[in-house]
Structure formats: structure tokens, C-alpha cells
Design a protein around this motif. Structure first.
Motif, PDB file in Angstrom:
ATOM      1  N   LEU A  79       0.860  -1.182   0.000  1.00 50.36           N
ATOM      2  CA  LEU A  79       0.000   0.000   0.000  1.00 50.36           C
ATOM      3  C   LEU A  79       0.899   1.235   0.000  1.00 50.36           C
ATOM      4  O   LEU A  79       1.871   1.318   0.752  1.00 50.36           O
ATOM      5  CB  LEU A  79      -0.913   0.081   1.222  1.00 50.36           C
ATOM      6  CG  LEU A  79      -1.728   1.393   1.148  1.00 50.36           C
ATOM      7  CD1 LEU A  79      -3.201   1.161   1.098  1.00 50.36           C
ATOM      8  CD2 LEU A  79      -1.336   2.397   2.197  1.00 50.36           C
ATOM      9  N   GLY A 113       0.679   5.756  -1.359  1.00 47.94           N
ATOM     10  CA  GLY A 113      -0.238   6.762  -1.886  1.00 47.94           C
ATOM     11  C   GLY A 113       0.381   8.131  -2.005  1.00 47.94           C
ATOM     12  O   GLY A 113       1.553   8.337  -1.692  1.00 47.94           O
ATOM     13  N   ARG A 119      -0.783  12.519  -1.811  1.00 47.32           N
ATOM     14  CA  ARG A 119      -1.802  13.545  -1.583  1.00 47.32           C
ATOM     15  C   ARG A 119      -2.109  14.236  -2.905  1.00 47.32           C
ATOM     16  O   ARG A 119      -1.185  14.672  -3.591  1.00 47.32           O
ATOM     17  CB  ARG A 119      -1.262  14.608  -0.628  1.00 47.32           C
ATOM     18  CG  ARG A 119      -0.964  14.095   0.741  1.00 47.32           C
ATOM     19  CD  ARG A 119      -0.427  15.231   1.577  1.00 47.32           C
ATOM     20  NE  ARG A 119       0.204  14.700   2.783  1.00 47.32           N
ATOM     21  CZ  ARG A 119       0.867  15.438   3.645  1.00 47.32           C
ATOM     22  NH1 ARG A 119       0.993  16.741   3.450  1.00 47.32           N
ATOM     23  NH2 ARG A 119       1.406  14.894   4.711  1.00 47.32           N
ATOM     24  N   ALA A 150      -4.737  10.131  -1.537  1.00 42.21           N
ATOM     25  CA  ALA A 150      -5.057  10.457  -0.142  1.00 42.21           C
ATOM     26  C   ALA A 150      -5.688  11.839  -0.047  1.00 42.21           C
ATOM     27  O   ALA A 150      -5.084  12.805   0.440  1.00 42.21           O
ATOM     28  CB  ALA A 150      -3.794  10.344   0.716  1.00 42.21           C
ATOM     29  N   GLN A 161      -6.277  13.036   3.602  1.00 37.65           N
ATOM     30  CA  GLN A 161      -5.034  13.553   4.186  1.00 37.65           C
ATOM     31  C   GLN A 161      -4.676  14.925   3.595  1.00 37.65           C
ATOM     32  O   GLN A 161      -4.207  15.811   4.310  1.00 37.65           O
ATOM     33  CB  GLN A 161      -3.882  12.578   3.954  1.00 37.65           C
ATOM     34  CG  GLN A 161      -2.650  12.969   4.730  1.00 37.65           C
ATOM     35  CD  GLN A 161      -1.495  11.994   4.524  1.00 37.65           C
ATOM     36  OE1 GLN A 161      -0.534  12.310   3.844  1.00 37.65           O
ATOM     37  NE2 GLN A 161      -1.585  10.824   5.117  1.00 37.65           N
ATOM     38  N   GLN A 169      -2.663   7.752   8.713  1.00 41.63           N
ATOM     39  CA  GLN A 169      -1.832   7.030   7.743  1.00 41.63           C
ATOM     40  C   GLN A 169      -1.608   5.582   8.193  1.00 41.63           C
ATOM     41  O   GLN A 169      -1.503   4.667   7.370  1.00 41.63           O
ATOM     42  CB  GLN A 169      -0.511   7.766   7.524  1.00 41.63           C
ATOM     43  CG  GLN A 169       0.278   7.205   6.371  1.00 41.63           C
ATOM     44  CD  GLN A 169       1.200   8.229   5.727  1.00 41.63           C
ATOM     45  OE1 GLN A 169       0.869   9.395   5.593  1.00 41.63           O
ATOM     46  NE2 GLN A 169       2.383   7.785   5.329  1.00 41.63           N
ATOM     47  N   ASP A 215      -4.574   3.781   7.026  1.00 36.20           N
ATOM     48  CA  ASP A 215      -4.453   3.487   5.589  1.00 36.20           C
ATOM     49  C   ASP A 215      -3.674   2.190   5.364  1.00 36.20           C
ATOM     50  O   ASP A 215      -4.067   1.330   4.591  1.00 36.20           O
ATOM     51  CB  ASP A 215      -3.676   4.601   4.851  1.00 36.20           C
ATOM     52  CG  ASP A 215      -4.336   5.959   4.947  1.00 36.20           C
ATOM     53  OD1 ASP A 215      -5.530   6.010   5.272  1.00 36.20           O
ATOM     54  OD2 ASP A 215      -3.636   6.966   4.699  1.00 36.20           O
ATOM     55  N   GLN A 238       9.257   9.738   4.726  1.00 33.47           N
ATOM     56  CA  GLN A 238       8.113   9.065   5.341  1.00 33.47           C
ATOM     57  C   GLN A 238       8.523   7.996   6.363  1.00 33.47           C
ATOM     58  O   GLN A 238       7.661   7.368   6.980  1.00 33.47           O
ATOM     59  CB  GLN A 238       7.236   8.419   4.263  1.00 33.47           C
ATOM     60  CG  GLN A 238       6.534   9.422   3.353  1.00 33.47           C
ATOM     61  CD  GLN A 238       5.383  10.123   4.053  1.00 33.47           C
ATOM     62  OE1 GLN A 238       4.546   9.505   4.690  1.00 33.47           O
ATOM     63  NE2 GLN A 238       5.377  11.448   3.955  1.00 33.47           N
TER      64      GLN A 238
END
Ligand code: TRP
Length: 347
Positions: free
Chosen positions: A6, A8, A10, A44, A47, A137, A140, A155
């Protein structure tokens, strides 16, 4: 155990070549490797609203832009599930339950949150939703029981916090959640491609980005005005590669085969670099080469984008179907979470 990805983005703008070398290119490779049982890529939007609450149009408009970028880079909805975060309301429920396992001081110590708060000048006026987005997150990631989360280095603190929440949940309630691992870009250049001005990071506000969907003529102009070595004035001068953006981009994009077609005097990038540092090689020549190298990679992407752009409803339908499928997965996890917490009263 299943291998599940997974990750993603923004939706706050079109994606640029930094996103491409930092994550998009890799995602397509991972998709096509056949090594993963499931791949979920999340737009996202919820987010994005944590620091764009007053600008929902921007977020909305960029959902299809980001989807177009995904599809044109080669993400294939047959193999990769593309979803929109806000559609999966189970994620907000998970967030609420996880938030009981996280302290305010732990969030305050999260280096990514810290630096983003500073970057955005929030000071004392931090939106609560933004402050707690590491928890969201985590929802998610865990909703899909992701084992692998391809992300940039920035991240990593998010992943660390996600792992902590998973451990805390599993030890407090029951072993339901899966601890995810980050998958970083292969090399440093790819994880932080600088802006065209040589500044550390590409950012829309600095105007130093090359977007995947930029017109070729704009890309040419951006490359021609790229930051190089300010002391390399005459062609004969020895040039420096240190902080020389044109060479950094070549490091990220160049393949040896391209010399034969576009710059046959050299066999590979090392020979070009050697000539540059010796002196006698002008910036314009290297920049023209970079333009060709970049367009070699971007042309097929742009051609695919043009096709998809003709049918935005079809793009939105891919997102809709992806979101429906995602919701099923997330609902199952939420039910297990509630079981573990002993609050699934009317199952
Ligand atoms: N925070 C990521 C970004 O800034 C986007 C994102 C949202 C994400 N949810 C995620 C990344 C889950 C990885 C996993 O772009």
C-alpha cells in the motif's frame, strides 16, 4: 503470509519527475514483478484536506490529475487497485480507535510532522487533523494489512510510528494487525531529485518542477535554464559535477544505450562526466542531451496521458471501482479490529 503493497499520494498537484524517479517508476516495476499478491495505491484526498481544509476544489481537481499520472506511467487497474481515501470511511473509524494508543508527546516528536509544521508556518495554529495524520496514515496501511510500503525517506518516521501503533494494538487487544516495512527508493538520487534551480526539493511554490504532463517545449526551456556549475563559464573551463543539477538528472534518467542515438561521441555517462570535469564540454550540449534523455522516458507517458484525458469519466470509474473494492477489504479489517476490542456487539 500474503505480500501486500500500500502506498499513496496527496492530490495537491500534478506529479513531477521527482515523484517519477522517487516512486512512480518503482511502483510500476513492483506491479509488473508479479511478486505481490495485492497492490493498493491510494489517492489520499482526506489527508490532503488536513492542511487544505479551505481549498477542497484544489484537492478535488487533483484527484483526476494524479489518477491520469498513475495510469499514464503504467499503473494498470487490472493489477493495481487505485482508490480514493475519503470513500473508504472505515479508515476514519480505525483512526479513531488507534488514536487511543498514541500520546500527544509521541506525535510531537514525529520528525516528519515537526518539519512539516515548520514548513507550513503553523506554529501554534496546527489543525488537529494535520497533527494526527500519522495515525490516519497508520489506518491506511493497516486496513489493507500491507506488508510493504514503498515511500521516500521523509516518510520513515511515519512508518516507525505505524509499526508502534500495530505493536501496541496487537499487545493490548489481539494479533490482528500486520507490521509494515518501508521500501525505499533504490538510490539517493532517486529519493531526492533536486528542483531545476538546484534547490534541495522540487516544490510547486518554488516553481522548480518539471511535471510529467509538461509540454515538451516547456520542458526544453526548463532544462535550458537549469542550474549547473556557476564557475563553468567558458567551454574550456573545467566543470564541477557537485550539485550540478543537469548531471544529477542524468544520473537519475540516463541509460548507456541513449548515447548511441543522441550523443555518439561518448559511450556512457562516465565518459561525459570525465570530459566535463576536464574542461572543453559546454553546458548547452549536456542540456540538449538531457532533454533527449528525459523525453525518451516521458514521451510514451505523455502519449498515454493524452489518450486517457479524452475519457475522464472512465478514469473516475476506475477510481470508483477501486474504492469499492478497497472498502470491502477495509471493512473486513475493521470488523476484526472491533472483535479484538470486544466492541463488535451486533455482528
Ligand atoms: N503521506 C503521503 C504523502 O505525503 C501520502 C500517504 C497517505 C501515504 N497515506 C499513505 C503514503 C499511506 C504511504 C502509505 O505523499
Amino acid at each position: 503470509m500474503k505480500k501486500i503493497i500500500l502506498t499513496g499520494d496527496r492530490p495537491t498537484g500534478r506529479l513531477h519527475v521527482g515523484h517519477y524517479v522517487g516512486s512512480l517508476r518503482r511502483r510500476v516495476e513492483l506491479q509488473n514483478s508479479g511478486e505481490y499478491d495485492e497492490i493498493h495505491i491510494m489517492i489520499a484526498d482526506a489527508q490532503a484536506l488536513t492542511d487544505n481544509a479551505d481549498n477542497p476544489e484544489k484537492v478535488k481537481n487533483n484527484i483526476s490529475e494524479v489518477a491520469l499520472d498513475y495510469l499514464s506511467c503504467g499503473l494498470d487497474p487490472e493489477k493495481t487497485n487505485i482508490l480514493v481515501q475519503s470513500y473508504v470511511s472505515e479508515l476514519t473509524e480505525l483512526t479513531f480507535y488507534y488514536s487511543n494508543l498514541v500520546t500527544v508527546s509521541r506525535l510531537q516528536r514525529n520528525p516528519t510532522v515537526k518539519s512539516e509544521i515548520q514548513m507550513r508556518g503553523f506554529n501554534a495554529s496546527i489543525p488537529v487533523g494535520f497533527f494526527t495524520y500519522p495515525i490516519s496514515q497508520t489506518a491506511d496501511i493497516t486496513a489493507f494489512k500491507a506488508t510493504t510500503v514503498p515511500v521516500g525517506e521523509d516518510q520513515l518516521p511515519m512508518l516507525e510510528q505505524a509499526r508502534e501503533i500495530v505493536r501496541s494494538f496487537n499487545s493490548t487487544y489481539d494479533e490482528v494487525l500486520v507490521e509494515p516495512k518501508a521500501l525505499l527508493p533504490e538510490n539517493e538520487i532517486c529519493s531526492r531529485l533536486p528542483g531545476t534551480d538546484g534547490k534541495a526539493k522540487m516544490s510547486k511554490s518554488l516553481g522548480n518542477c518539471i511535471y510529467l504532463a509538461d509540454d515538451p517545449e516547456d520542458i526544453r526551456k526548463k532544462i535550458m535554464s537549469m542550474f549547473t556549475d556557476p564557475n563553468h563559464i567558458k567551454i574550456e573551463d573545467p566543470g564541477s559535477l557537485e550539485g550540478n543539477t543537469v548531471f544529477t538528472y542524468l544520473d537519475a534518467f540516463c541509460k548507456d544505450e541513449l548515447f548511441e542515438e543522441y550523443l555518439p561521441e561518448y559511450q556512457n555517462l562516465q565518459e561525459l562526466k570525465d570530459h566535463y570535469t576536464r574542461g572543453g564540454l559546454g553546458d548547452v550540449k549536456v542540456k540538449k542531451f538531457l532533454y533527449n534523455v528525459l523525453m525518451e522516458e516521458l514521451s510514451p507517458i505523455q502519449a498515454r496521458r493524452k489518450e486517457w484525458e479524452k475519457d475522464i469519466p472512465a478514469v473516475m470509474e476506475i477510481l470508483h471501482q477501486g474504492s469499492i473494492a478497497a472498502r470491502e477489504v477495509a471493512a473486513k479489517t475493521l470488523s476484526e479490529v472491533k472483535d479484538a476490542m470486544q466492541i463488535n456487539y451486533w455482528k
